[in-house]
Scaffold this active site. Sequence first.
Site, PDB file in Angstrom:
ATOM      1  N   CYS A 136       0.823  -1.217   0.000  1.00  0.00           N
ATOM      2  CA  CYS A 136       0.000   0.000   0.000  1.00  0.00           C
ATOM      3  C   CYS A 136       0.853   1.261   0.000  1.00  0.00           C
ATOM      4  CB  CYS A 136      -0.914   0.020   1.220  1.00  0.00           C
ATOM      5  SG  CYS A 136      -2.119  -1.293   1.236  1.00  0.00           S
ATOM      6  N   HIS A 174      -2.482   7.246   4.606  1.00  0.00           N
ATOM      7  CA  HIS A 174      -3.044   6.077   3.911  1.00  0.00           C
ATOM      8  C   HIS A 174      -4.403   5.755   4.522  1.00  0.00           C
ATOM      9  CE1 HIS A 174      -3.614   2.305   2.049  1.00  0.00           C
ATOM     10  NE2 HIS A 174      -3.300   1.571   3.102  1.00  0.00           N
ATOM     11  N   ASN A 210      -9.910   0.489   1.866  1.00  0.00           N
ATOM     12  CA  ASN A 210      -8.471   0.634   1.650  1.00  0.00           C
ATOM     13  C   ASN A 210      -8.168   0.264   0.194  1.00  0.00           C
ATOM     14  OD1 ASN A 210      -5.709   0.223   1.491  1.00  0.00           O
ATOM     15  ND2 ASN A 210      -5.563  -0.871   3.443  1.00  0.00           N
TER      16      ASN A 210
END
Length: 332
Positions: free
Chosen positions: A120, A253, A283
Amino acid sequence: MIGSGRSDFHATITGLGAHVPERVITNDELSKLVETSNEWIVERTGIRERRIAADSEALSDLALPAARQALEQAGIEGRDVDLLIVATVTPDMMFPSTAAILADQLGAAEAAAYDLSAGCTGFMYALAQAYGMVAGGLSRRALVVGGDVLSRVLDWSDRSTVVLFGDGAGAVVIEPSEAAGFFAFELGADGAGGEHLWLPGSGSRTFEEPEKFVKMNGREVFKFATRILVQSGEAVLDRCGTRVEDVDLYVPHQANVRIIDHATKKLGIPSERVVINVDRYGNTSSGSIPLALSEAQADGRLRTGSLVLMTGMGAGLTWGSALMRWTRAEAA
Ligand SMILES: CC(C)(COP(=O)(O)OP(=O)(O)OC[C@H]1O[C@@H](n2cnc3c(N)ncnc32)[C@H](O)[C@@H]1OP(=O)(O)O)[C@@H](O)C(=O)NCCC(=O)NCCS
């Protein structure tokens, strides 16, 4: 690893774009697939819904509209791009790279194009790399895409992962500029924690029981995430001699509202300066930060002159922060 931008050279983001698939999956819909509930998901994660790619959609299908939007904002064409990096863990296929596929679709015939894998955190790594190439004179116009179609690698019967993720992509153009732009980056990786968030059986390592889906130790990742968002954010601010009070926009994030809230409180950033859209997208891995930036630009929170702190974290375990001043004009 931490580094500041070259003091005699400036580079900045000149265009931004994002794209998500049309299909929305709500928590209630998920609760028909696995044993969970809207209440549990909202309380533990803050996520209400996410976008999921259609069967026919691959990463490049999400990346292309995002990239076109970023190029348009920058006022350039695909053929002007000389570097194209796609940060992802879910490329269309292992090779050719999604970046090469995208370069062809955009008419970026002169561009070096490759994919980058940092979980990520991929978008933050790719930003730093593009900055370095532009600062070093290897590139004049870089296109950085962050995006993932994690829905393809989730076990749709595993409630501990399926509720967390969504699909999406974002893109930015990076060019030399009169003024900064980027001030500093902080990147890191801790391979010892790799097993806490991984996709075993997806490469050349042979496992007795190959596992084709994302596996995660949620508690360990939670601990890592809450610690690293604070550490990495503080490190990049320290490096620049910048006080947290001066940060206009914090773009962490988008993994979980609880993780973001924890980091925000520890860092001492007022909640109105924090971008949160995980409630609507889940996400989206490498898509998360450009997607959040794009929303903040659209709603007027990201303005010319805003001091922006971004921090990504994810599989690896990896992390990465950047501090920059937003120099481009508001979205048209
Ligand atoms: C996954 C996460 C939301 C779980 O929240 P939590 O408060 O830590 O919950 P726990 O792991 O303690 O689990 C509590 C219980 O809920 C259960 N549970 C897990 N997922 C569930 C779901 N979707 N619905 C209902 N119950 C669930 C667990 O099985 C556990 O039950 P048990 O106590 O009987 O074993 C949280 O750990 C997290 O966000 N971790 C980080 C994940 C992440 O961000 N990954 C990507 C990083 S890039």
